[in-house]
Design a protein around this motif. Structure first.
Motif, mmCIF file in Angstrom:
data_model
loop_
_atom_site.group_PDB
_atom_site.id
_atom_site.type_symbol
_atom_site.label_atom_id
_atom_site.label_comp_id
_atom_site.label_asym_id
_atom_site.label_seq_id
_atom_site.Cartn_x
_atom_site.Cartn_y
_atom_site.Cartn_z
ATOM 1 N N GLU A 80 107.653 25.252 96.082
ATOM 2 C CA GLU A 80 107.982 26.129 97.212
ATOM 3 C C GLU A 80 106.817 27.080 97.482
ATOM 4 O OE1 GLU A 80 108.146 29.595 96.400
ATOM 5 O OE2 GLU A 80 107.522 28.846 94.422
ATOM 6 N N ALA A 81 106.835 27.700 98.644
ATOM 7 C CA ALA A 81 105.833 28.705 98.988
ATOM 8 C C ALA A 81 106.411 29.579 100.094
ATOM 9 C CB ALA A 81 104.543 28.044 99.447
ATOM 10 N N LYS A 82 106.147 30.886 100.002
ATOM 11 C CA LYS A 82 106.703 31.829 100.981
ATOM 12 C C LYS A 82 105.779 31.892 102.193
ATOM 13 C CE LYS A 82 109.497 34.582 97.875
ATOM 14 N NZ LYS A 82 109.210 33.669 96.708
ATOM 15 N N VAL A 83 106.159 31.159 103.238
ATOM 16 C CA VAL A 83 105.302 31.028 104.407
ATOM 17 C C VAL A 83 105.080 32.370 105.100
ATOM 18 C CG1 VAL A 83 105.237 30.085 106.744
ATOM 19 C CG2 VAL A 83 105.680 28.585 104.798
ATOM 20 N N GLU A 84 106.105 33.214 105.114
ATOM 21 C CA GLU A 84 105.962 34.500 105.819
ATOM 22 C C GLU A 84 104.837 35.323 105.201
ATOM 23 O OE1 GLU A 84 109.528 36.840 105.980
ATOM 24 O OE2 GLU A 84 108.487 38.507 106.981
ATOM 25 N N ARG A 85 104.831 35.342 103.868
ATOM 26 C CA ARG A 85 103.785 36.106 103.167
ATOM 27 C C ARG A 85 102.419 35.467 103.397
ATOM 28 N NH1 ARG A 85 102.036 38.764 98.410
ATOM 29 N NH2 ARG A 85 100.318 37.578 97.507
ATOM 30 N N LEU A 86 102.367 34.132 103.296
ATOM 31 C CA LEU A 86 101.093 33.425 103.474
ATOM 32 C C LEU A 86 100.563 33.625 104.894
ATOM 33 C CD1 LEU A 86 102.010 30.103 101.642
ATOM 34 C CD2 LEU A 86 100.489 31.899 100.793
ATOM 35 N N ASN A 87 101.500 33.677 105.854
ATOM 36 C CA ASN A 87 101.094 33.826 107.244
ATOM 37 C C ASN A 87 100.428 35.186 107.489
ATOM 38 O OD1 ASN A 87 101.035 32.203 109.580
ATOM 39 N ND2 ASN A 87 102.523 33.563 110.557
ATOM 40 N N LYS A 88 100.851 36.190 106.721
ATOM 41 C CA LYS A 88 100.227 37.521 106.848
ATOM 42 C C LYS A 88 98.754 37.442 106.462
ATOM 43 C CE LYS A 88 104.066 40.786 106.402
ATOM 44 N NZ LYS A 88 105.278 40.219 105.754
ATOM 45 N N ILE A 89 98.446 36.587 105.474
ATOM 46 C CA ILE A 89 97.054 36.423 105.041
ATOM 47 C C ILE A 89 96.239 35.778 106.154
ATOM 48 C CG2 ILE A 89 95.600 35.096 103.455
ATOM 49 C CD1 ILE A 89 97.966 35.650 101.375
ATOM 50 N N VAL A 90 96.851 34.795 106.833
ATOM 51 C CA VAL A 90 96.169 34.128 107.953
ATOM 52 C C VAL A 90 95.916 35.141 109.076
ATOM 53 C CG1 VAL A 90 96.384 32.330 109.709
ATOM 54 C CG2 VAL A 90 97.140 31.876 107.361
ATOM 55 N N THR A 91 96.929 35.954 109.365
ATOM 56 C CA THR A 91 96.783 36.947 110.440
ATOM 57 C C THR A 91 95.680 37.949 110.107
ATOM 58 O OG1 THR A 91 99.132 36.736 110.986
ATOM 59 C CG2 THR A 91 97.997 38.703 111.789
ATOM 60 N N ALA A 92 95.659 38.399 108.851
ATOM 61 C CA ALA A 92 94.599 39.336 108.449
ATOM 62 C C ALA A 92 93.229 38.675 108.606
ATOM 63 C CB ALA A 92 94.818 39.776 107.004
ATOM 64 N N ALA A 93 93.161 37.385 108.312
ATOM 65 C CA ALA A 93 91.866 36.683 108.376
ATOM 66 C C ALA A 93 91.403 36.494 109.819
ATOM 67 C CB ALA A 93 91.968 35.336 107.665
ATOM 68 N N ILE A 94 92.327 36.251 110.748
ATOM 69 C CA ILE A 94 91.862 36.089 112.144
ATOM 70 C C ILE A 94 91.385 37.430 112.689
ATOM 71 C CG2 ILE A 94 93.352 34.084 112.640
ATOM 72 C CD1 ILE A 94 95.062 35.925 114.411
ATOM 73 N N LYS A 95 92.025 38.515 112.260
ATOM 74 C CA LYS A 95 91.571 39.836 112.704
ATOM 75 C C LYS A 95 90.191 40.132 112.124
ATOM 76 C CE LYS A 95 94.633 43.233 112.752
ATOM 77 N NZ LYS A 95 95.783 44.082 112.300
ATOM 78 N N GLN A 96 90.029 39.815 110.842
ATOM 79 C CA GLN A 96 88.748 40.103 110.182
ATOM 80 C C GLN A 96 87.616 39.268 110.785
ATOM 81 O OE1 GLN A 96 86.646 38.316 108.002
ATOM 82 N NE2 GLN A 96 85.378 40.131 107.638
ATOM 83 N N SER A 97 87.925 38.009 111.124
ATOM 84 C CA SER A 97 86.854 37.123 111.598
ATOM 85 C C SER A 97 86.883 36.947 113.122
ATOM 86 C CB SER A 97 86.965 35.761 110.907
ATOM 87 O OG SER A 97 88.224 35.160 111.179
ATOM 88 N N LEU A 98 87.675 37.794 113.790
ATOM 89 C CA LEU A 98 87.740 37.787 115.253
ATOM 90 C C LEU A 98 88.006 36.397 115.830
ATOM 91 C CD1 LEU A 98 87.610 39.657 117.684
ATOM 92 C CD2 LEU A 98 85.171 39.220 117.864
ATOM 93 N N LYS A 99 89.132 35.833 115.395
ATOM 94 C CA LYS A 99 89.558 34.548 115.928
ATOM 95 C C LYS A 99 90.715 34.799 116.895
ATOM 96 C CE LYS A 99 87.478 31.371 113.086
ATOM 97 N NZ LYS A 99 86.155 32.005 113.180
#
Lengths: 236, 236
Positions: free
Chosen positions: B118-137
């Motif tokens: 299993e994996a908690k997608v909601e938590r993982l998705n926060k990491i993706v969101t932080a990464a698009i903000k950091q890398s301006l995607k």
């Protein structure tokens, strides 16, 4: 198969004595017994297979049964000089990943805009050693003590030299510039990038400016991207 | 410039209201004032510049001053299906890095040899969101809920399909197989690799077996190597 890192091994000698710590690990923890096979890597390209000859918990004796030298020797030499990241874990994972993918030498450079001015090489080197064991690399990448960018720039390097920076100006692509099977030194700056004067000096010292794509990459990601590109191009 | 992720923004509307939480962050933490410029990304390719119109700490009003659509739109579509790693931090790391380098969709697959089911997608998705903000995607990668490998294999995919595995057998290289500017789905197995029956089924469903080089790579490193290769080849 269990694998041990044995930098002090003498290939001409048929036996090898595990250190007290590794003997304890092999016999008490891994429960290895006489006759069990293990692998050894010396970090200089040597991959050995050996058998437990004496399962002594303090001085285990291994009998070397086969030796291969220059195991998966790389067809190029990659030296990446990177500014340690503010969050040291980011540098640690770069070292682990670069070791998995393929790298020969890493220099830690202190630059004008570096937020981190030091790094514990001994601790970082343990991460590299763990990574070569995990990914079965017979060559141990060299990790150098931190130096200033100027010290690094003044050192001679017999190969192609590149600097990845985000300032405006002409940028080349490794795919066009890289001489395959060569020796490469690539500079990766800190979170705030190199200062213009630093870039100027590098260009003056024969470093070519490169682009690692259009994405805005973190320091450790840029360093890994460079590592990826060099290995990938040398595979083609 | 400060950047906010605003998936609910309406490009046809000249104003945007920050949520209570982001208003507090913008005004109390970042101390933004009327007239200050900020950037907004909607995750669908929209990059906006806006000014603080009303610096209200609970419902900050932004005035949109410019809009660019399809900002740095990618020239291909990359979907990587990877088995969540036993140590979830390794998967988190992959998601951050893949987002920086360039990816469109990630599926988490549960395989026969997966240690993590299993994996908690909601938590993982926060990491993706932080990464698009950091890398301006401006595009937010899609992260799917975990599915079994069989469920994924049975889903149709309109594009090239590849599976990276370590079992013996013919292996192709992406550089020879990849149709540029295309759509790609790449399967990456768990620490213990795919089971032979799983590989058989994938091959039967039109997945081509690929090699990611001679190095023994961890799951998350293999997934990132695939991501890197696809982006790099589409840059050439």
């Amino acid at each position: 198969m269990q694998l041990f890192y044995t930098p002090d091994i003498d290939a001409s000698h048929p036996q090898y004595f595990l250190s007290e710590e590794e003997s304890k690990h092999a016999i008490r923890v891994l429960r290895l017994e006489v006759g069990n096979e293990v692998q050894l890597i010396d970090g200089r390209g040597g991959l050995y297979t050996a058998q437990i000859h004496d399962a002594h918990p303090k001085r285990t004796i291994l009998k070397i049964t086969s030796v291969s030298t220059e195991f998966e020797k790389r067809n190029h030499y990659l030296h990446i000089a990177v500014a340690p990241t503010k969050n040291i874990e980011r540098l640690e994972w770069f070292l682990e990943k670069a070791t998995e993918i393929g790298i020969d030498e890493v220099s830690l450079i202190i630059t004008q805009r570096s937020e981190r001015k030091e790094a514990k090489v001994e601790r970082l080197n343990k991460i590299v050693t763990a990574a070569i064991k995990q990914s079965l690399k017979a060559y141990h990448p060299v990790l150098n003590e931190p130096v200033t960018l100027n010290q690094l720039l003044d050192k001679p390097f017999d190969g192609q030299k590149f600097i990845a920076h985000c300032e405006p100006g002409e940028k080349l692509n490794l795919k066009d510039e890289l001489v395959l099977n060569g020796r490469y030194l690539i500079l990766i700056g800190p979170e705030g990038d190199f200062a213009p004067a630093e870039i100027e000096k590098a260009l003056g010292n024969g470093f070519k400016p490169i682009s690692l794509g259009t994405s805005r990459l973190r320091t450790e990601t840029a360093a890994l991207e460079a590592c990826f590109e060099v290995n990938f191009l040398n595979r083609i």
